[in-house]
Design a protein around this motif. Sequence first.
Motif, PDB file in Angstrom:
ATOM      1  N   ARG A 103       0.557  -1.286  -0.004  1.00 46.76           N
ATOM      2  CA  ARG A 103       0.073  -0.109  -0.071  1.00 46.76           C
ATOM      3  C   ARG A 103       0.709   1.371  -0.102  1.00 46.76           C
ATOM      4  O   ARG A 103       0.131   2.254  -0.032  1.00 46.76           O
ATOM      5  CB  ARG A 103      -0.975   0.012   1.252  1.00 46.76           C
ATOM      6  N   LYS A 104       2.147   1.032  -0.086  1.00 47.42           N
ATOM      7  CA  LYS A 104       3.026   2.350  -0.272  1.00 47.42           C
ATOM      8  C   LYS A 104       3.240   3.170   0.982  1.00 47.42           C
ATOM      9  O   LYS A 104       3.399   4.082   1.070  1.00 47.42           O
ATOM     10  CB  LYS A 104       2.648   3.092  -1.365  1.00 47.42           C
ATOM     11  N   ILE A 105       2.997   2.483   2.126  1.00 42.25           N
ATOM     12  CA  ILE A 105       2.883   2.812   3.413  1.00 42.25           C
ATOM     13  C   ILE A 105       4.512   2.885   4.062  1.00 42.25           C
ATOM     14  O   ILE A 105       5.266   1.870   3.886  1.00 42.25           O
ATOM     15  CB  ILE A 105       2.278   2.239   4.524  1.00 42.25           C
ATOM     16  N   GLY A 106       5.011   4.027   4.400  1.00 45.88           N
ATOM     17  CA  GLY A 106       6.690   3.957   4.703  1.00 45.88           C
ATOM     18  C   GLY A 106       6.459   3.575   6.502  1.00 45.88           C
ATOM     19  O   GLY A 106       5.707   3.744   7.272  1.00 45.88           O
ATOM     20  N   ILE A 107       7.615   2.703   6.419  1.00 45.58           N
ATOM     21  CA  ILE A 107       7.655   1.676   7.851  1.00 45.58           C
ATOM     22  C   ILE A 107       9.086   1.716   8.605  1.00 45.58           C
ATOM     23  O   ILE A 107       9.916   1.574   7.573  1.00 45.58           O
ATOM     24  CB  ILE A 107       7.253   0.075   7.357  1.00 45.58           C
ATOM     25  N   GLN A 108       9.049   2.081   9.454  1.00 49.51           N
ATOM     26  CA  GLN A 108      10.132   2.088  10.276  1.00 49.51           C
ATOM     27  C   GLN A 108      10.210   1.384  11.678  1.00 49.51           C
ATOM     28  O   GLN A 108       9.270   1.557  12.324  1.00 49.51           O
ATOM     29  CB  GLN A 108      10.639   3.629  10.795  1.00 49.51           C
ATOM     30  N   GLU A 109      10.864   0.233  11.937  1.00 43.86           N
ATOM     31  CA  GLU A 109      10.877  -0.537  12.922  1.00 43.86           C
ATOM     32  C   GLU A 109      11.541   0.042  14.249  1.00 43.86           C
ATOM     33  O   GLU A 109      12.623   0.619  14.022  1.00 43.86           O
ATOM     34  CB  GLU A 109      11.346  -1.920  12.865  1.00 43.86           C
ATOM     35  N   ILE A 110      10.752   0.149  15.398  1.00 48.55           N
ATOM     36  CA  ILE A 110      11.357   0.714  16.519  1.00 48.55           C
ATOM     37  C   ILE A 110      11.795  -0.514  17.222  1.00 48.55           C
ATOM     38  O   ILE A 110      11.106  -1.432  17.452  1.00 48.55           O
ATOM     39  CB  ILE A 110      10.319   1.400  17.455  1.00 48.55           C
ATOM     40  N   ASP A 111      13.065  -0.532  17.896  1.00 50.13           N
ATOM     41  CA  ASP A 111      13.837  -1.464  18.546  1.00 50.13           C
ATOM     42  C   ASP A 111      13.110  -1.504  19.847  1.00 50.13           C
ATOM     43  O   ASP A 111      13.364  -0.433  20.619  1.00 50.13           O
ATOM     44  CB  ASP A 111      15.366  -1.293  18.650  1.00 50.13           C
ATOM     45  N   ILE A 112      12.209  -2.466  20.394  1.00 51.93           N
ATOM     46  CA  ILE A 112      11.467  -2.404  21.608  1.00 51.93           C
ATOM     47  C   ILE A 112      12.408  -2.933  22.689  1.00 51.93           C
ATOM     48  O   ILE A 112      12.241  -2.151  23.565  1.00 51.93           O
ATOM     49  CB  ILE A 112      10.532  -3.488  21.372  1.00 51.93           C
ATOM     50  N   ALA A 113      13.355  -3.549  22.631  1.00 52.76           N
ATOM     51  CA  ALA A 113      14.326  -3.941  23.741  1.00 52.76           C
ATOM     52  C   ALA A 113      15.087  -2.585  24.180  1.00 52.76           C
ATOM     53  O   ALA A 113      15.357  -2.298  25.327  1.00 52.76           O
ATOM     54  CB  ALA A 113      15.165  -5.063  23.191  1.00 52.76           C
ATOM     55  N   LYS A 114      15.408  -1.943  22.918  1.00 56.54           N
ATOM     56  CA  LYS A 114      16.403  -0.539  23.234  1.00 56.54           C
ATOM     57  C   LYS A 114      15.632   0.269  23.878  1.00 56.54           C
ATOM     58  O   LYS A 114      15.901   0.912  24.899  1.00 56.54           O
ATOM     59  CB  LYS A 114      16.788  -0.190  21.890  1.00 56.54           C
ATOM     60  N   LEU A 115      14.115   0.484  23.454  1.00 57.33           N
ATOM     61  CA  LEU A 115      13.329   1.323  24.057  1.00 57.33           C
ATOM     62  C   LEU A 115      13.108   1.157  25.734  1.00 57.33           C
ATOM     63  O   LEU A 115      12.903   1.813  26.556  1.00 57.33           O
ATOM     64  CB  LEU A 115      12.063   1.609  23.231  1.00 57.33           C
ATOM     65  N   GLN A 116      12.765  -0.105  25.900  1.00 56.70           N
ATOM     66  CA  GLN A 116      12.547  -0.629  27.051  1.00 56.70           C
ATOM     67  C   GLN A 116      13.875  -0.300  28.054  1.00 56.70           C
ATOM     68  O   GLN A 116      13.731   0.131  29.327  1.00 56.70           O
ATOM     69  CB  GLN A 116      12.319  -1.854  27.201  1.00 56.70           C
ATOM     70  N   GLN A 117      14.920  -0.502  27.423  1.00 57.89           N
ATOM     71  CA  GLN A 117      16.179  -0.274  28.320  1.00 57.89           C
ATOM     72  C   GLN A 117      16.378   1.032  28.424  1.00 57.89           C
ATOM     73  O   GLN A 117      16.521   1.634  29.582  1.00 57.89           O
ATOM     74  CB  GLN A 117      17.402  -0.832  27.369  1.00 57.89           C
ATOM     75  N   GLU A 118      16.043   2.103  27.622  1.00 55.37           N
ATOM     76  CA  GLU A 118      16.101   3.375  27.883  1.00 55.37           C
ATOM     77  C   GLU A 118      15.177   3.961  28.704  1.00 55.37           C
ATOM     78  O   GLU A 118      15.475   4.809  29.706  1.00 55.37           O
ATOM     79  CB  GLU A 118      15.945   4.283  26.527  1.00 55.37           C
ATOM     80  N   ASN A 119      13.891   3.468  28.889  1.00 54.87           N
ATOM     81  CA  ASN A 119      12.774   3.944  29.789  1.00 54.87           C
ATOM     82  C   ASN A 119      13.310   3.342  31.221  1.00 54.87           C
ATOM     83  O   ASN A 119      13.054   4.051  32.044  1.00 54.87           O
ATOM     84  CB  ASN A 119      11.250   3.366  29.367  1.00 54.87           C
ATOM     85  N   SER A 120      13.869   2.409  31.321  1.00 56.80           N
ATOM     86  CA  SER A 120      14.016   1.750  32.662  1.00 56.80           C
ATOM     87  C   SER A 120      15.455   2.678  33.086  1.00 56.80           C
ATOM     88  O   SER A 120      15.504   2.783  34.403  1.00 56.80           O
ATOM     89  CB  SER A 120      14.316   0.352  32.751  1.00 56.80           C
ATOM     90  N   SER A 121      16.178   2.983  32.426  1.00 53.62           N
ATOM     91  CA  SER A 121      17.299   3.746  32.871  1.00 53.62           C
ATOM     92  C   SER A 121      16.953   5.177  33.239  1.00 53.62           C
ATOM     93  O   SER A 121      17.474   5.854  34.143  1.00 53.62           O
ATOM     94  CB  SER A 121      18.500   4.072  31.801  1.00 53.62           C
ATOM     95  N   GLU A 122      15.841   5.464  32.441  1.00 51.37           N
ATOM     96  CA  GLU A 122      15.358   7.110  33.054  1.00 51.37           C
ATOM     97  C   GLU A 122      14.474   6.883  34.230  1.00 51.37           C
ATOM     98  O   GLU A 122      14.869   7.801  35.199  1.00 51.37           O
ATOM     99  CB  GLU A 122      14.353   7.463  32.194  1.00 51.37           C
ATOM    100  N   VAL A 123      14.085   5.924  34.542  1.00 53.68           N
ATOM    101  CA  VAL A 123      13.459   5.548  36.189  1.00 53.68           C
ATOM    102  C   VAL A 123      14.538   5.691  37.305  1.00 53.68           C
ATOM    103  O   VAL A 123      14.049   6.094  38.326  1.00 53.68           O
ATOM    104  CB  VAL A 123      12.494   4.331  36.029  1.00 53.68           C
ATOM    105  N   GLU A 124      15.557   5.082  37.035  1.00 55.82           N
ATOM    106  CA  GLU A 124      16.660   5.038  38.083  1.00 55.82           C
ATOM    107  C   GLU A 124      17.259   6.619  38.613  1.00 55.82           C
ATOM    108  O   GLU A 124      17.115   7.676  38.354  1.00 55.82           O
ATOM    109  CB  GLU A 124      17.756   4.278  37.586  1.00 55.82           C
TER     110      GLU A 124
END
Length: 93
Positions: free
Chosen positions: A72-93
């Motif tokens: 359908r010609k949709i632009g797709i960019q995959e987001i690295d879930i593991a990296k995102l979770q790691q970044e979010n957990s380090s922000e909480v600390e």
Amino acid sequence: YKNPQKLLRLRFEGQNADDPVLSDAVKNTGANISIMCGIVTELEERLIGFQTVHVTGEKSNIENALKYLEERKIGIQEIDIAKLQQENSSEVE
């Protein structure tokens, strides 16, 4: 989350920004697609939209959903879930 999943940033342009592309993808592939956030705007008299979506289901259903969106010609960019979770957990600390 125990089932296969992907977090995607999608880009819709022109008619695709106004069509029920995600609904059609769910119907045609069996994947589950949850919209996390999104925006549609008009730029130089042309519709353009961005959405972040969470795609879950069987691996083959997810692959078919990605293939459908590409067709359908949709632009797709995959987001690295593991990296995102790691970044979010380090922000909480």
